[in-house]
Design a protein around this motif. Structure first.
Motif, PDB file in Angstrom:
ATOM      1  N   MET A   1     -38.853   7.289 -16.447  1.00 10.97           N
ATOM      2  CA  MET A   1     -37.802   6.908 -17.355  1.00 10.97           C
ATOM      3  C   MET A   1     -36.496   6.758 -16.565  1.00 10.97           C
ATOM      4  SD  MET A   1     -36.460   8.802 -20.810  1.00 10.97           S
ATOM      5  CE  MET A   1     -35.762  10.266 -20.115  1.00 10.97           C
ATOM      6  N   HIS A   2     -35.758   5.739 -16.911  1.00  8.04           N
ATOM      7  CA  HIS A   2     -34.485   5.489 -16.245  1.00  8.04           C
ATOM      8  C   HIS A   2     -33.411   6.413 -16.802  1.00  8.04           C
ATOM      9  CE1 HIS A   2     -35.938   1.949 -14.175  1.00  8.04           C
ATOM     10  NE2 HIS A   2     -36.472   1.533 -15.325  1.00  8.04           N
ATOM     11  N   LEU A   3     -32.456   6.706 -15.973  1.00 14.16           N
ATOM     12  CA  LEU A   3     -31.342   7.556 -16.384  1.00 14.16           C
ATOM     13  C   LEU A   3     -30.394   6.810 -17.319  1.00 14.16           C
ATOM     14  CD1 LEU A   3     -29.920  10.275 -16.040  1.00 14.16           C
ATOM     15  CD2 LEU A   3     -28.740   9.314 -14.079  1.00 14.16           C
ATOM     16  N   ALA A   4     -30.435   5.484 -17.281  1.00 18.65           N
ATOM     17  CA  ALA A   4     -29.486   4.688 -18.061  1.00 18.65           C
ATOM     18  C   ALA A   4     -29.695   4.849 -19.567  1.00 18.65           C
ATOM     19  CB  ALA A   4     -29.593   3.220 -17.678  1.00 18.65           C
ATOM     20  N   TYR A   5     -30.947   4.986 -20.021  1.00 18.12           N
ATOM     21  CA  TYR A   5     -31.206   5.068 -21.462  1.00 18.12           C
ATOM     22  C   TYR A   5     -30.563   6.298 -22.109  1.00 18.12           C
ATOM     23  CZ  TYR A   5     -34.617   1.421 -20.420  1.00 18.12           C
ATOM     24  OH  TYR A   5     -35.222   0.285 -20.000  1.00 18.12           O
ATOM     25  N   PRO A   6     -30.811   7.494 -21.616  1.00 16.92           N
ATOM     26  CA  PRO A   6     -30.136   8.636 -22.249  1.00 16.92           C
ATOM     27  C   PRO A   6     -28.629   8.636 -22.005  1.00 16.92           C
ATOM     28  CG  PRO A   6     -31.553   9.404 -20.473  1.00 16.92           C
ATOM     29  CD  PRO A   6     -31.797   7.948 -20.628  1.00 16.92           C
ATOM     30  N   ALA A   7     -28.178   8.090 -20.888  1.00 15.91           N
ATOM     31  CA  ALA A   7     -26.738   8.041 -20.621  1.00 15.91           C
ATOM     32  C   ALA A   7     -26.035   7.109 -21.600  1.00 15.91           C
ATOM     33  CB  ALA A   7     -26.483   7.617 -19.185  1.00 15.91           C
ATOM     34  N   VAL A   8     -26.645   5.959 -21.896  1.00 18.46           N
ATOM     35  CA  VAL A   8     -26.056   5.027 -22.853  1.00 18.46           C
ATOM     36  C   VAL A   8     -26.080   5.636 -24.259  1.00 18.46           C
ATOM     37  CG1 VAL A   8     -26.394   2.788 -23.976  1.00 18.46           C
ATOM     38  CG2 VAL A   8     -26.496   2.963 -21.493  1.00 18.46           C
ATOM     39  N   LEU A   9     -27.195   6.266 -24.608  1.00 21.49           N
ATOM     40  CA  LEU A   9     -27.276   6.922 -25.911  1.00 21.49           C
ATOM     41  C   LEU A   9     -26.235   8.027 -26.045  1.00 21.49           C
ATOM     42  CD1 LEU A   9     -28.720   7.237 -28.633  1.00 21.49           C
ATOM     43  CD2 LEU A   9     -30.288   8.813 -27.487  1.00 21.49           C
ATOM     44  N   ALA A  10     -26.046   8.802 -24.994  1.00 20.89           N
ATOM     45  CA  ALA A  10     -25.047   9.865 -25.012  1.00 20.89           C
ATOM     46  C   ALA A  10     -23.636   9.278 -25.117  1.00 20.89           C
ATOM     47  CB  ALA A  10     -25.166  10.732 -23.774  1.00 20.89           C
ATOM     48  N   ALA A  11     -23.390   8.170 -24.430  1.00 18.21           N
ATOM     49  CA  ALA A  11     -22.076   7.532 -24.519  1.00 18.21           C
ATOM     50  C   ALA A  11     -21.817   7.014 -25.931  1.00 18.21           C
ATOM     51  CB  ALA A  11     -21.974   6.401 -23.509  1.00 18.21           C
ATOM     52  N   LEU A  12     -22.847   6.446 -26.567  1.00 13.19           N
ATOM     53  CA  LEU A  12     -22.692   5.972 -27.943  1.00 13.19           C
ATOM     54  C   LEU A  12     -22.443   7.133 -28.910  1.00 13.19           C
ATOM     55  CD1 LEU A  12     -25.412   3.184 -28.130  1.00 13.19           C
ATOM     56  CD2 LEU A  12     -22.933   2.887 -28.109  1.00 13.19           C
ATOM     57  N   LEU A  13     -23.206   8.208 -28.748  1.00 11.16           N
ATOM     58  CA  LEU A  13     -22.988   9.394 -29.583  1.00 11.16           C
ATOM     59  C   LEU A  13     -21.583   9.963 -29.407  1.00 11.16           C
ATOM     60  CD1 LEU A  13     -26.264  11.513 -29.359  1.00 11.16           C
ATOM     61  CD2 LEU A  13     -25.237  10.561 -31.405  1.00 11.16           C
ATOM     62  N   PHE A  14     -21.129  10.008 -28.166  1.00 16.38           N
ATOM     63  CA  PHE A  14     -19.802  10.537 -27.893  1.00 16.38           C
ATOM     64  C   PHE A  14     -18.725   9.652 -28.510  1.00 16.38           C
ATOM     65  CE2 PHE A  14     -16.042  11.668 -25.460  1.00 16.38           C
ATOM     66  CZ  PHE A  14     -16.154  13.040 -25.400  1.00 16.38           C
ATOM     67  N   CYS A  15     -18.908   8.329 -28.422  1.00 16.58           N
ATOM     68  CA  CYS A  15     -17.927   7.407 -29.012  1.00 16.58           C
ATOM     69  C   CYS A  15     -17.894   7.519 -30.532  1.00 16.58           C
ATOM     70  CB  CYS A  15     -18.230   5.978 -28.587  1.00 16.58           C
ATOM     71  SG  CYS A  15     -17.869   5.672 -26.849  1.00 16.58           S
ATOM     72  N   VAL A  16     -19.058   7.670 -31.158  1.00 15.82           N
ATOM     73  CA  VAL A  16     -19.094   7.847 -32.615  1.00 15.82           C
ATOM     74  C   VAL A  16     -18.400   9.155 -32.999  1.00 15.82           C
ATOM     75  CG1 VAL A  16     -20.634   8.270 -34.574  1.00 15.82           C
ATOM     76  CG2 VAL A  16     -21.116   6.413 -32.987  1.00 15.82           C
ATOM     77  N   GLY A  17     -18.641  10.205 -32.243  1.00 19.11           N
ATOM     78  CA  GLY A  17     -17.977  11.475 -32.501  1.00 19.11           C
ATOM     79  C   GLY A  17     -16.475  11.395 -32.289  1.00 19.11           C
ATOM     80  N   LEU A  18     -16.047  10.699 -31.248  1.00 20.57           N
ATOM     81  CA  LEU A  18     -14.622  10.537 -30.989  1.00 20.57           C
ATOM     82  C   LEU A  18     -13.953   9.739 -32.093  1.00 20.57           C
ATOM     83  CD1 LEU A  18     -12.378  11.102 -28.917  1.00 20.57           C
ATOM     84  CD2 LEU A  18     -12.942   8.904 -27.881  1.00 20.57           C
ATOM     85  N   TYR A  19     -14.620   8.700 -32.567  1.00 22.74           N
ATOM     86  CA  TYR A  19     -14.087   7.931 -33.693  1.00 22.74           C
ATOM     87  C   TYR A  19     -13.969   8.812 -34.937  1.00 22.74           C
ATOM     88  CZ  TYR A  19     -13.821   4.680 -37.571  1.00 22.74           C
ATOM     89  OH  TYR A  19     -13.445   4.052 -38.714  1.00 22.74           O
ATOM     90  N   GLY A  20     -14.967   9.639 -35.165  1.00 21.99           N
ATOM     91  CA  GLY A  20     -14.929  10.532 -36.322  1.00 21.99           C
ATOM     92  C   GLY A  20     -13.798  11.541 -36.245  1.00 21.99           C
ATOM     93  N   VAL A  21     -13.519  12.053 -35.053  1.00 19.38           N
ATOM     94  CA  VAL A  21     -12.426  13.008 -34.896  1.00 19.38           C
ATOM     95  C   VAL A  21     -11.079  12.327 -35.125  1.00 19.38           C
ATOM     96  CG1 VAL A  21     -11.198  14.424 -33.187  1.00 19.38           C
ATOM     97  CG2 VAL A  21     -13.659  14.608 -33.401  1.00 19.38           C
ATOM     98  N   LEU A  22     -10.939  11.112 -34.615  1.00 21.51           N
ATOM     99  CA  LEU A  22      -9.646  10.435 -34.706  1.00 21.51           C
ATOM    100  C   LEU A  22      -9.396   9.779 -36.056  1.00 21.51           C
ATOM    101  CD1 LEU A  22      -9.496   8.809 -31.168  1.00 21.51           C
ATOM    102  CD2 LEU A  22      -8.366  10.877 -31.959  1.00 21.51           C
ATOM    103  N   ALA A  23     -10.438   9.341 -36.747  1.00 22.17           N
ATOM    104  CA  ALA A  23     -10.248   8.540 -37.956  1.00 22.17           C
ATOM    105  C   ALA A  23     -10.432   9.313 -39.249  1.00 22.17           C
ATOM    106  CB  ALA A  23     -11.212   7.357 -37.941  1.00 22.17           C
ATOM    107  N   ARG A  24     -11.143  10.409 -39.246  1.00 22.38           N
ATOM    108  CA  ARG A  24     -11.460  11.108 -40.483  1.00 22.38           C
ATOM    109  C   ARG A  24     -10.326  12.025 -40.898  1.00 22.38           C
ATOM    110  NH1 ARG A  24     -15.208   8.281 -42.939  1.00 22.38           N
ATOM    111  NH2 ARG A  24     -16.802   7.688 -41.468  1.00 22.38           N
TER     112      ARG A  24
END
Length: 140
Positions: A1-24
């Protein structure tokens, strides 16, 4: 398995969480967004642990530590949010920005309690003792 798949998923999760902290505005949703950000970090820790083939599994050990810290954080955070909601009637963050007591108490007129006790009989009591209310009499 490539490292890119979980890294991209983690980056997406982090961005969704950051949006939730800033916008909610709801404190519960902000806490959930912080948990998403912590889970993104946990995913990165485990992915890099597998990718580096660490024999001590340091990434997984740090992930367990982070999960324990997150559980304590969410417990304390929810307790604070519930206490604030009981006191103020809302968990809207925009309304809770002014959590410190203002100087409104200093601008209120003095009720004269110190003067009443000093004068003695002005409260209607006998011998300098202030008169008790019906509620206070019922409890004694």
């Amino acid at each position: 398995m490539h490292l890119a798949y979980p890294a991209v998923l983690a980056a997406l999760l982090f961005c969704v969480g950051l949006y939730g902290v800033l916008a909610r505005r709801n404190a519960i949703l902000v806490l959930m967004s912080v948990e998403l950000m912590l889970n993104a970090v946990n995913l990165n820790l485990v992915a890099f642990d597998v990718w580096l083939r660490d024999t001590l599994h340091s990434g997984q050990a740090l992930t367990l530590f982070t999960i324990a810290i997150a559980a304590a954080e969410i417990g304390i955070g929810l307790a604070i949010v519930l206490a604030v909601h009981r006191n103020r009637g809302t968990s809207d963050i925009d309304r809770l920005r002014d959590t410190a007591e203002t100087d409104d108490a200093a601008s209120l007129p003095d009720t004269g309690t110190a003067q009443t006790h000093a004068a003695g009989t002005t409260a209607g009591g006998v011998g300098g003792a202030p008169r008790m209310t019906k509620k206070a009499e019922a409890t004694t």
